[in-house]
Design a protein around this motif. Structure first.
Motif, PDB file in Angstrom:
ATOM      1  N   ARG B 536     -33.198  36.417  -8.285  1.00  0.00           N
ATOM      2  CA  ARG B 536     -32.927  34.993  -8.019  1.00  0.00           C
ATOM      3  C   ARG B 536     -31.429  34.696  -7.967  1.00  0.00           C
ATOM      4  O   ARG B 536     -30.975  33.910  -7.141  1.00  0.00           O
ATOM      5  N   GLY B 537     -30.675  35.340  -8.863  1.00  0.00           N
ATOM      6  CA  GLY B 537     -29.230  35.113  -8.873  1.00  0.00           C
ATOM      7  C   GLY B 537     -28.606  35.509  -7.548  1.00  0.00           C
ATOM      8  O   GLY B 537     -27.731  34.814  -7.018  1.00  0.00           O
ATOM      9  N   ARG B 538     -29.078  36.616  -6.995  1.00  0.00           N
ATOM     10  CA  ARG B 538     -28.551  37.073  -5.704  1.00  0.00           C
ATOM     11  C   ARG B 538     -28.964  36.126  -4.588  1.00  0.00           C
ATOM     12  O   ARG B 538     -28.211  35.896  -3.642  1.00  0.00           O
ATOM     13  N   ILE B 539     -30.184  35.574  -4.689  1.00  0.00           N
ATOM     14  CA  ILE B 539     -30.648  34.641  -3.646  1.00  0.00           C
ATOM     15  C   ILE B 539     -29.795  33.370  -3.669  1.00  0.00           C
ATOM     16  O   ILE B 539     -29.351  32.887  -2.620  1.00  0.00           O
ATOM     17  N   VAL B 540     -29.538  32.842  -4.871  1.00  0.00           N
ATOM     18  CA  VAL B 540     -28.704  31.630  -4.971  1.00  0.00           C
ATOM     19  C   VAL B 540     -27.336  31.897  -4.353  1.00  0.00           C
ATOM     20  O   VAL B 540     -26.833  31.109  -3.541  1.00  0.00           O
ATOM     21  N   SER B 561     -37.487  27.069  -2.340  1.00  0.00           N
ATOM     22  CA  SER B 561     -37.597  28.289  -1.543  1.00  0.00           C
ATOM     23  C   SER B 561     -38.547  29.303  -2.181  1.00  0.00           C
ATOM     24  O   SER B 561     -38.460  29.603  -3.367  1.00  0.00           O
ATOM     25  N   THR B 562     -39.430  29.865  -1.352  1.00  0.00           N
ATOM     26  CA  THR B 562     -40.353  30.886  -1.849  1.00  0.00           C
ATOM     27  C   THR B 562     -39.963  32.266  -1.316  1.00  0.00           C
ATOM     28  O   THR B 562     -40.750  33.204  -1.365  1.00  0.00           O
ATOM     29  N   TYR B 712     -39.994  36.084  -8.433  1.00  0.00           N
ATOM     30  CA  TYR B 712     -38.704  36.497  -7.893  1.00  0.00           C
ATOM     31  C   TYR B 712     -38.131  35.531  -6.861  1.00  0.00           C
ATOM     32  O   TYR B 712     -37.095  35.808  -6.269  1.00  0.00           O
ATOM     33  N   SER B 713     -38.821  34.409  -6.597  1.00  0.00           N
ATOM     34  CA  SER B 713     -38.243  33.435  -5.663  1.00  0.00           C
ATOM     35  C   SER B 713     -37.666  32.268  -6.462  1.00  0.00           C
ATOM     36  O   SER B 713     -38.008  32.067  -7.628  1.00  0.00           O
ATOM     37  N   LEU B 714     -36.801  31.482  -5.818  1.00  0.00           N
ATOM     38  CA  LEU B 714     -36.186  30.364  -6.543  1.00  0.00           C
ATOM     39  C   LEU B 714     -37.262  29.403  -7.043  1.00  0.00           C
ATOM     40  O   LEU B 714     -37.198  28.893  -8.154  1.00  0.00           O
TER      41      LEU B 714
END
Lengths: 115, 791
Positions: B536-540, B561-562, B712-714
């Motif tokens: 999640r940190g990487r997605i943000v 976001s999924t 694992y999604s936001l």
């Protein structure tokens, strides 16, 4: 006529006493009214039963718009509409037993109703 | 004869009264006292709440100094208007009890090990475990620390008085429905309850523990394989604070006190934190559509009804703030005021370590420390059990902490037991009044445990993030495994100085964020380990770096976001390796056109989850088969992904139970064939998301929600865990704020405000949160409470 007076007496006493006393106050009320009113044993169960049943049903409908009935239905796994009746029957059953007992004890006693 | 019948009838009547007036158990099923529950005068029928029932009322208290007004807006959010802070805290206590008394009661009974008293013998083991973990002891310690701050403590005293004002004036007919069902009475609230709540949060958020499993793994697998399967950190991670850091890197010696020779079973601890996580980020004016900062926060917790959060607004002549609070603790935890906005995510450092205890004899009253005998403090715990005899248990306290179970004889060194040098609640009570970052940093420095990533933004264009919490100073690998408790040298060597805690302030990239990932990179001067989120940190970071100008719509889309980076990375390796007929299968085609989003209707998401977990277990069969004999930690998914990306051959690709030597391709194809044989399911069918009432009674719960999202999604919605509060604040002259949570303000299942907000939340929509500086600014109100000083 006498049964109607006793019926109303139980209704009124149930409402008044339940505001301050626990729910089972219907037990001494039914017993005392049946005993002092010298209720016939044939009416000893039915009159207090109906009296409390109807009082409780009215009180339930005055309080609830169906939300609690639905919650209790889900909780007790019963149809929603049945839970107010079930509740009222429960009160009626207790009242009936004590009323019958009061009526049976009052047998052959003179009463204040017809002197 | 008549008399005999009369007596029989009387006995039956008395029997019915007794039966209807008491709780019973029929087999395993508890039967409530149905006379108490179902009578119309004091029973559940009195809890019926209609939208026409609301009307203004007045109350008086000698503890209130000046008049307080509480206006409930059309979402049933209380807006408290007080002339001073303590009166406001009294009102906060009052409204929280008014709406959530049972929740407050239950959530403080849980850490105190007092659930069996109201819920019966099924909860006895839970209670015992909680007491062995020393949560009540921890609350007592916290109170001792709070006593050193008499001025600040007055706010908690006022809060407590407010709760008790509600409880003391509560007629039995107005008890929350759960009290009638479980047949007990609310007891008085004390400051200790607030401390217990804090400890319960510490347990949820900083109770992660796998020392036993890691010790076993090191022994069974050997150092080389251990490092491969349980690596220290993910090289792909983007830490919360990228440095440069205060303090130079110290030489970190390897820890010598690890114990790996014991084969111990796992200790099951209550309130497993698995599934807990959160996101927060703030963008600066340079990157925001408004030219001023925006802040977002969504804590992911176990979802429940009533919701874990309660929305509240507090106004005094000094400030006006709004946001959500944890029931039972004064102040606003996540929120905003006229100038600033703030929020938290969990940090995840390992602050819970097991130490071996060497008893001198069977009585287990003395143990060896530094070659000398030392007496343990024995604490007798008296546990009340509904319908059964009192149970006693002895908890043995060592220099490390309580011995948590008799079989392993391990003592627990845990941050929760430490008395904080400053009271934690100051972070929220003072934090909500700040109007600049320096003051906010000062206020939140009071927070010790559970350590949180406190994020901040203001209308003067400052953004920042800092870990606030006690982080122990450890040697390399200290506390990863069980620690030798016979030497006091093996203890934590103090705490990282607060100004060295990882932090960022107005970084050049124009944003700060956290999502439970590593706090800092390898240049950080102190060693730490723990439980960190890999995606999640990487997605943000990706979402914020990709977008030049961030606006409200984008912030909302991010929170909802999924998208799964795990799925994208894994499928990039796995799909091309499918061969022959398998590659042509309908499921393979479904996955090939998938956009890696976990929508509720997605079939591919379920296919991927099944395929990946099957592959993962085949890959780590060495671990999963051992697991039956010895407790080992489960390898992380990111380790699997990184391994198949970087290693074409490995001894681990071979499945030990077959005579053939498998390759990576074999594993990928074999695991896919298993998935091919399974039914087609959508994500919502497979997940069966639900929000359970605290008693877990389905009647009071929300079942069968069709929701997307993955761990694992936001939008980290799992079956029972998920975003418990989503907030977005656009700072400006006046703040523009949005929020939503899966529940409702009222804790009463018969209230129209019990779960009215779930549908908005489930759709990914928000309510507008309007900060009303004056009560006249509230457009629609349901009712008002006036509290006056009683002379």
């Amino acid at each position: 006529m006498k049964n109607s007076i006793l019926f109303v007496s139980i209704c009124v006493l149930t409402v008044v006493c339940s505001l301050v006393a626990p729910w089972w106050v219907i037990a001494p009320i039914s017993f005392t009214v049946a005993y002092l009113g010298k209720m016939k044993s044939s009416a000893g169960f039915g009159v207090p039963f109906l009296s409390v049943l109807i009082t409780w049903l009215i009180a339930i409908y005055l309080n609830d718009n169906g939300v609690v009935a639905e919650l209790m239905g889900k909780l007790l796994l019963l149809p929603n509409w049945s839970t107010p009746f079930l509740s009222a029957c429960l009160g009626g059953l207790v009242a009936g037993c004590f009323g019958l007992s009061g009526a049976l004890f009052s047998y052959r006693k003179k009463t204040w109703v017809n002197g | 004869m008549q008399k005999v019948l009369g007596i029989i009838s009387l006995i039956i009547g008395l029997g019915l009264v007794y039966f209807f007036n008491n709780s019973h158990t029929l087999g395993e099923k508890p039967i409530p006292p149905i006379g108490k529950l179902l009578n119309p005068f004091t029973g559940a029928w009195q809890n019926s709440e209609k939208s026409t029932d609301y009307s203004d009322f007045k109350l008086t208290s000698e503890l209130i100094k000046e008049e307080v007004t509480i206006v409930f807006d059309d979402r049933m959010v209380p807006h408290i208007y007080a002339k001073n802070l303590q009166d406001a805290m009294f009102a906060q206590g009052y409204v929280e009890a008014y709406h959530r008394l049972f929740q407050m009661d239950l959530s403080t009974r849980s850490p105190d090990g007092k659930l069996a008293e109201i819920l019966g013998p099924n909860l006895l083991e839970y209670d015992k475990k909680q007491r062995r973990l020393g949560l009540g002891f921890a609350a007592d310690n916290a109170l001792k620390g709070w006593d050193n701050f008499p001025e600040e403590l007055k706010n908690v005293d006022a809060y407590t008085a407010g709760v008790n004002h509600f409880i003391d004036n509560l007629a039995p007919k107005d008890y929350p429905i759960e009290y009638k069902l479980l047949d007990f009475k609310p007891s008085s609230w004390t400051n200790r309850h607030s401390a217990l709540l804090l400890k319960a949060m510490t347990q949820t958020l900083a109770g992660y523990e796998n020392d036993i499993e890691m010790s076993n793994a090191l022994r069974v697998l050997g150092k080389e394989d251990f490092n491969l399967i349980y690596p220290d950190r993910n090289p792909k991670d983007i830490p919360i604070a990228e440095g440069p850091y205060n303090y130079a890197k110290e030489r970190t010696d390897s820890f010598k006190g690890a114990i790996t020779s014991l084969n111990l079973p796992s200790i099951q601890r209550p309130r497993s934190p698995d599934g807990i996580g959160s996101n927060n980020w703030a963008v600066s004016g340079s990157k925001s559509a408004t030219g001023l900062p925006m802040l977002a926060n969504d804590p992911h917790l176990g979802l429940s009804l009533p919701s874990v959060w309660y929305e509240i607004a507090i106004t005094t002549p000094e400030f006006s703030a709004q946001g959500v609070t944890l029931l039972g603790m004064p102040g606003i935890m996540i929120g905003f005021n006229e100038n600033i906005a703030w929020g938290e995510t969990n940090v995840g450092h390992d602050v819970s370590d097991y130490y071996t205890v060497k008893w001198t004899d069977k009585s287990k009253t003395s143990y060896m420390l530094d070659g000398q005998q030392k007496k343990a403090d024995l604490k007798i715990e008296k546990i009340l059990v509904k319908g059964e005899k009192v149970v006693f248990d002895t908890v043995r306290y060592t220099v490390w902490g309580p011995v948590v179970d008799d079989e392993t004889n391990l003592a627990l060194r845990w941050i929760a037991h430490d008395a904080a040098p400053t009271p934690e609640f100051m972070a929220f009570v003072n934090g909500m009044q700040c109007d600049n970052y320096d003051d906010y940093l000062k206020s939140t420095a009071a927070f010790y445990a559970p350590a949180q990533n406190f994020i901040y933004a203001d209308n003067k264009n400052e953004i920042g993030i800092r870990i606030n919490g006690s982080l122990p100073i450890k040697k390399y690998m200290q506390g990863v495994t069980i620690t030798d408790g016979s030497s006091s040298k093996n203890g934590w060597s103090g705490f990282i100085p607060r100004d060295a805690n990882p932090q960022e302030r107005n970084p050049e990239r124009g944003y700060v964020s956290s999502a439970n990932q590593y706090s800092a990179n390898e240049d950080y001067p102190y060693y730490y380990n723990g439980n960190f989120e890999p995606y999640r940190g990487r997605i943000v970071n990706k979402y914020l770096a990709d977008k030049k100008v961030v606006d409200l719509t984008y912030m909302k889309a991010m929170q909802n976001s999924t998208y799964s980076m795990l799925a994208e990375e894994a499928l990039a390796v796995m799909l091309p390796r499918l061969n022959g007929k398998v590659a042509m299968h309908a499921y393979a085609k479904e996955l090939a056109k998938w956009d890696f989003h976990y929508d509720a209707s997605s079939v591919a998401a379920v296919l991927f989850d099944r395929w990946f977990s099957t592959f993962h277990e085949m890959l780590w069969d060495e671990v999963y088969t051992q697991n039956k004999k010895v407790a080992l930690p489960e390898p992380d998914y990111w380790v699997t992904v990184n391994m198949m990306e970087s290693m074409n051959t490995s001894k681990f690709y071979d499945v030990a139970s077959t005579s053939k030597v498998e390759s990576l391709d074999d594993l990928i194809n074999q695991s896919f064939r298993i998935v091919m044989g399974l039914d087609r399911l959508t994500l919502s069918e497979s997940k069966d998301a639900q929000i359970l009432h605290l008693t877990r009674l389905p009647a009071f719960s929300e079942m069968e929600l069709a929701l997307g999202g993955t761990k694992y999604s936001l939008n980290a919605m799992q079956q029972k865990f998920g975003p418990s509060w989503r907030m977005i604040v656009l700072l400006g002259k006046t703040p523009e704020a949005y929020g939503t949570y899966p529940g409702g303000q009222s804790g009463n299942p018969a209230s129209p405000f019990y779960k009215n907000r779930i549908s908005t939340w489930a759709k990914g929509e928000y309510d507008k949160l309007v900060l009303a500086r004056k009560s006249s600014e509230i457009s629609t109100s349901l009712f008002t409470i006036h509290i006056n000083h009683e002379k």
